[in-house]
Write a protein that holds these residues in place. Structure first.
Motif, PDB file in Angstrom:
ATOM      1  N   ILE A  96      56.866  20.061  79.890  1.00  0.00           N
ATOM      2  CA  ILE A  96      56.222  21.374  80.014  1.00  0.00           C
ATOM      3  C   ILE A  96      55.305  21.320  81.234  1.00  0.00           C
ATOM      4  CG2 ILE A  96      54.894  23.142  78.831  1.00  0.00           C
ATOM      5  CD1 ILE A  96      57.624  22.306  77.506  1.00  0.00           C
ATOM      6  N   TRP A  97      55.727  21.996  82.300  1.00  0.00           N
ATOM      7  CA  TRP A  97      55.061  21.868  83.595  1.00  0.00           C
ATOM      8  C   TRP A  97      54.452  23.183  84.069  1.00  0.00           C
ATOM      9  CZ3 TRP A  97      59.393  18.940  86.797  1.00  0.00           C
ATOM     10  CH2 TRP A  97      59.417  17.588  86.393  1.00  0.00           C
ATOM     11  N   ALA A  98      53.333  23.054  84.758  1.00  0.00           N
ATOM     12  CA  ALA A  98      52.757  24.089  85.626  1.00  0.00           C
ATOM     13  C   ALA A  98      52.623  25.470  84.974  1.00  0.00           C
ATOM     14  CB  ALA A  98      53.576  24.192  86.915  1.00  0.00           C
ATOM     15  N   PRO A  99      51.926  25.574  83.847  1.00  0.00           N
ATOM     16  CA  PRO A  99      51.713  26.910  83.268  1.00  0.00           C
ATOM     17  C   PRO A  99      50.787  27.750  84.150  1.00  0.00           C
ATOM     18  CG  PRO A  99      50.366  25.294  82.124  1.00  0.00           C
ATOM     19  CD  PRO A  99      51.249  24.522  83.064  1.00  0.00           C
ATOM     20  N   PHE A 123      55.852  29.137  82.534  1.00  0.00           N
ATOM     21  CA  PHE A 123      55.871  27.676  82.576  1.00  0.00           C
ATOM     22  C   PHE A 123      57.308  27.205  82.718  1.00  0.00           C
ATOM     23  CE2 PHE A 123      56.415  28.872  78.177  1.00  0.00           C
ATOM     24  CZ  PHE A 123      57.287  27.946  77.626  1.00  0.00           C
ATOM     25  N   ALA A 124      57.459  25.952  83.106  1.00  0.00           N
ATOM     26  CA  ALA A 124      58.777  25.336  83.195  1.00  0.00           C
ATOM     27  C   ALA A 124      58.946  24.360  82.041  1.00  0.00           C
ATOM     28  CB  ALA A 124      58.941  24.604  84.522  1.00  0.00           C
ATOM     29  N   LEU A 175      55.596  33.321  77.882  1.00  0.00           N
ATOM     30  CA  LEU A 175      54.912  33.696  76.653  1.00  0.00           C
ATOM     31  C   LEU A 175      54.142  34.980  76.911  1.00  0.00           C
ATOM     32  CD1 LEU A 175      53.248  30.272  75.684  1.00  0.00           C
ATOM     33  CD2 LEU A 175      55.489  31.109  74.967  1.00  0.00           C
ATOM     34  N   GLU A 176      54.087  35.856  75.916  1.00  0.00           N
ATOM     35  CA  GLU A 176      53.287  37.082  76.015  1.00  0.00           C
ATOM     36  C   GLU A 176      52.195  37.036  74.958  1.00  0.00           C
ATOM     37  OE1 GLU A 176      54.562  41.574  76.653  1.00  0.00           O
ATOM     38  OE2 GLU A 176      54.674  41.047  74.527  1.00  0.00           O
ATOM     39  N   LEU A 187      61.770  26.349  88.446  1.00  0.00           N
ATOM     40  CA  LEU A 187      60.432  26.067  87.938  1.00  0.00           C
ATOM     41  C   LEU A 187      59.383  26.771  88.803  1.00  0.00           C
ATOM     42  CD1 LEU A 187      59.457  22.359  88.864  1.00  0.00           C
ATOM     43  CD2 LEU A 187      61.157  23.717  90.061  1.00  0.00           C
ATOM     44  N   ASP A 188      58.108  26.626  88.423  1.00  0.00           N
ATOM     45  CA  ASP A 188      56.956  27.051  89.228  1.00  0.00           C
ATOM     46  C   ASP A 188      56.955  28.551  89.521  1.00  0.00           C
ATOM     47  OD1 ASP A 188      56.287  24.413  89.230  1.00  0.00           O
ATOM     48  OD2 ASP A 188      56.617  24.068  91.361  1.00  0.00           O
TER      49      ASP A 188
END
Length: 314
Positions: free
Chosen positions: A66-69, A82-83, A102-103, A129-130
């Motif tokens: 789970i990367w870079a939210p 996020f990725a 996500l909302e 991603l990103d």
């Protein structure tokens, strides 16, 4: 001495909301949760209470890495981009990493009710991603990094309008590829875009090369009245606009965001305080989040200075 804004949080995102709070998120070591924190003072984020608002699934496409939210607010609701992946051992294949949303409903995103809106489907079914989003002339745009199978690069930047925060509408513009040597050290990468509008320009910064001391920032810009989905509207820096500063003991700056403090523009970025990395740089947790003021040139473009210079916020 360079004091981190938040320790061990790569890919830092700071959002100053209308409620007067600075909200922070970033990649959490272990890559299994999305964590939010907030503070009235930017420099208080380091010790602010943290809330895990979402946890990775046990299996499937939202279970690993789970990367870079990024936290955004659009038409009365919160969104987090996020990725995520289904395999922590495969990071450069055609599939695996993708972009999810996500909302959240509620005044405070730390206590909001969050709903999974699923994957952002891009035209290419490939590693992506990103994602970042920004409003321009009443429209929502998304810029993100993705593998283009026809180009021998790890990731390129794309831009598109959004029908809603989780659905692309219409044309996707291939905005930038890693074409210069400084974008190709270790890996051929353009990633981590962030947008800021200043004067008559829409500016997108991004990160390039491997995530070690060779990580640098580049920049793209267009006239704010131009068609942002026309590739000819955009200009690109031929040299990095922010890079390692050995004299200040900060290396590999990048994956930035923007905010304000005391009415001044602030660059949020991650960097490492050393270069000797054991193993995979992505598994090393010591990319800290930092903050610094930056200025503007006579041409209306940002002058970021150097990591750890006199404009660093301690």
């Amino acid at each position: 001495m360079n004091t981190p804004l938040v320790e061990k949080r790569a890919d830092p995102w700071v959002y100053l909301h209308t409620d007067g709070y600075y909200y922070f998120c970033g990649s959490v070591p272990g890559y299994q949760v999305i964590e939010l924190r907030r503070a009235k003072k930017l420099t208080d984020l380091k010790n602010a209470e943290t809330v895990n608002i979402w946890h990775a699934h046990d299996e499937g496409p939202m279970s690993k890495l789970i990367w870079a939210p990024e936290l955004h607010y659009w038409q009365g609701k919160w969104c987090i981009y996020f990725a995520a992946s289904d395999d922590e051992n495969v990071r450069d294949a055609k599939h695996h990493h993708n972009i999810f949303v996500l909302e959240g409903e509620g005044d405070n995103p730390l206590t909001a009710k969050w709903t999974e809106k699923g994957q952002v489907k891009t035209h290419q079914d490939s590693f992506s991603l990103d994602a970042t989003v920004f409003e321009h002339n009443g429209d929502l745009y998304m810029c993100w990094a993705q593998l283009e199978p026809a180009i021998h690069n790890n990731s390129n930047l794309f831009l598109a309008k959004m029908k809603n925060p989780w659905t692309i509408e219409g044309k996707e513009l291939l905005l930038s590829i890693p074409e210069y040597p400084w974008e190709q050290v270790g890996f051929k990468v353009n990633e981590g875009p962030a947008e800021i509008t200043h004067g008559n320009k829409v500016i997108i910064t991004y990160s390039a090369s491997a995530t070690d001391e060779n990580y640098v920032m580049g920049m793209l810009w267009a006239d704010k009245d131009a068609d942002l989905l026309d590739g000819y509207s955009w200009h690109k820096s031929t040299e990095p606009v922010f890079k390692s500063a050995a004299e200040n003991k900060l290396w590999g700056p990048g994956h930035n965001s923007f905010t304000k403090l005391n009415g001044k523009d602030v660059l949020i970025y991650h960097a490492r305080p050393y270069t000797q990395i054991d193993g995979d740089p992505l598994d090393n947790p010591d990319r800290h989040a930092y903050a610094k003021y930056f200025t503007w040139t006579d041409e209306g473009l940002p002058d970021f200075g150097k990591p750890g210079d006199e404009n660093q916020i301690q």
